[in-house]
Design a protein around this motif. Sequence first.
Motif, PDB file in Angstrom:
ATOM      1  N   GLY A 226      78.329  26.921  14.891  1.00  0.00           N
ATOM      2  CA  GLY A 226      78.393  27.678  14.057  1.00  0.00           C
ATOM      3  C   GLY A 226      79.289  27.195  12.638  1.00  0.00           C
ATOM      4  O   GLY A 226      79.123  27.013  11.627  1.00  0.00           O
ATOM      5  N   LEU A 227      80.391  26.689  12.931  1.00  0.00           N
ATOM      6  CA  LEU A 227      81.175  25.984  12.061  1.00  0.00           C
ATOM      7  C   LEU A 227      80.503  24.628  11.404  1.00  0.00           C
ATOM      8  O   LEU A 227      80.817  24.587  10.438  1.00  0.00           O
ATOM      9  CB  LEU A 227      82.591  25.895  12.374  1.00  0.00           C
ATOM     10  CG  LEU A 227      83.409  27.120  12.630  1.00  0.00           C
ATOM     11  CD1 LEU A 227      84.827  26.817  13.515  1.00  0.00           C
ATOM     12  CD2 LEU A 227      83.630  27.755  11.526  1.00  0.00           C
ATOM     13  N   GLN A 228      80.173  24.204  12.293  1.00  0.00           N
ATOM     14  CA  GLN A 228      79.294  22.628  11.979  1.00  0.00           C
ATOM     15  C   GLN A 228      78.219  22.977  11.108  1.00  0.00           C
ATOM     16  O   GLN A 228      77.969  22.249   9.920  1.00  0.00           O
ATOM     17  CB  GLN A 228      78.939  22.008  13.149  1.00  0.00           C
ATOM     18  CG  GLN A 228      78.316  20.750  12.832  1.00  0.00           C
ATOM     19  CD  GLN A 228      79.358  19.812  12.147  1.00  0.00           C
ATOM     20  OE1 GLN A 228      80.497  19.687  12.375  1.00  0.00           O
ATOM     21  NE2 GLN A 228      78.968  19.264  11.000  1.00  0.00           N
ATOM     22  N   ALA A 229      77.567  24.147  11.457  1.00  0.00           N
ATOM     23  CA  ALA A 229      76.494  24.576  10.397  1.00  0.00           C
ATOM     24  C   ALA A 229      77.106  24.898   9.027  1.00  0.00           C
ATOM     25  O   ALA A 229      76.416  24.705   8.034  1.00  0.00           O
ATOM     26  CB  ALA A 229      75.547  25.853  11.182  1.00  0.00           C
ATOM     27  N   ALA A 230      78.193  25.705   9.010  1.00  0.00           N
ATOM     28  CA  ALA A 230      78.812  25.949   7.619  1.00  0.00           C
ATOM     29  C   ALA A 230      79.089  24.706   6.983  1.00  0.00           C
ATOM     30  O   ALA A 230      78.620  24.570   5.783  1.00  0.00           O
ATOM     31  CB  ALA A 230      79.840  26.793   8.326  1.00  0.00           C
ATOM     32  N   ILE A 231      79.612  23.851   7.811  1.00  0.00           N
ATOM     33  CA  ILE A 231      80.142  22.444   7.084  1.00  0.00           C
ATOM     34  C   ILE A 231      78.883  21.741   6.541  1.00  0.00           C
ATOM     35  O   ILE A 231      78.779  21.109   5.278  1.00  0.00           O
ATOM     36  CB  ILE A 231      80.773  21.437   8.030  1.00  0.00           C
ATOM     37  CG1 ILE A 231      82.153  22.173   8.491  1.00  0.00           C
ATOM     38  CG2 ILE A 231      80.686  20.004   7.728  1.00  0.00           C
ATOM     39  CD1 ILE A 231      82.767  21.189   9.583  1.00  0.00           C
TER      40      ILE A 231
END
Length: 298
Positions: A226-231
């Motif tokens: 999820g954090l990578q998708a935000a990045i």
Amino acid sequence: MTPSRLPPLNGLKVFEIAARHLSFSRAAQELCVTNAAVSHQIKQLEEFLGLRLFDRRNNQLGLTCAGERYAPRVREALRALQSATDRLLSDRTAPLRVGVPPVFGEKWLVPRLYRFFNRHPEISIDVASATTPDLRACDLLVADRRMDAPGLVTEHLVATDFFPVCAPALHAGLRAPRDLAHFTLLHDRSPSRSGLHPSWPQWLAEVGEQTVNASRGLGFSETSMGLQAAIDGQGIALGQSLLVDYDIAAGRLVRALDVDTPMRLAYYLIFFADAQERPELKAFRRWLQDEIENRSAR
């Protein structure tokens, strides 16, 4: 027994070997010393005890009654001493096994771990992903919940808060929580996520926002995805300050909204009480605490 009454260790070792072989010459061969050296050690031990341990009859060496009683006890004591020494040396050279929540390891610990080795190059560390706290395979756990049980030590490490994060390119369109309605929400559905981790519905309710549909968006089975998708600019994630500080400092993420909530999560260090004086464990705990105290400057 006081230390002054302990028999000489070399004498005990020589006695055990000579008693096992019933031969001074074979004991000398095993020890790579002379027969005279073996005889000297046995004589010293017998003088210390005030007892004869060996008899020589018809050119054959035998144990006296005292020697017969003493030999198995000496053998047992020497084996116990060897076992304790082997265990001590094994503990000293074995790597420290550290269990951490997967996202804590990936987003916080691993990027900083080289600093521990710069400080302690003599210590080996094995890091394992621990979705649930379990000390059976680890020497030290980092966990987001306490473990209170006899024989365990639970130390508070750090508290972290939660806020929306996004890629810098998306930030311009966000001014207030209601603006989240125009963006994709990225949901953390990881199995390791405890009930202490707030969800988007909980966060929106906390800030009093009722116009945003909190159920829509993309769900991820791992927090790091999820954090990578935000990045990558795919939406807005709800991030822990401790775990997104590194990406914010690197310019990969920004704080999407300047809204504070009382939502907090604590991390704890958990280990067995009888291991807390182990030098490797003390050094790693001290380093973790230093990193937490100094993280705002890095």
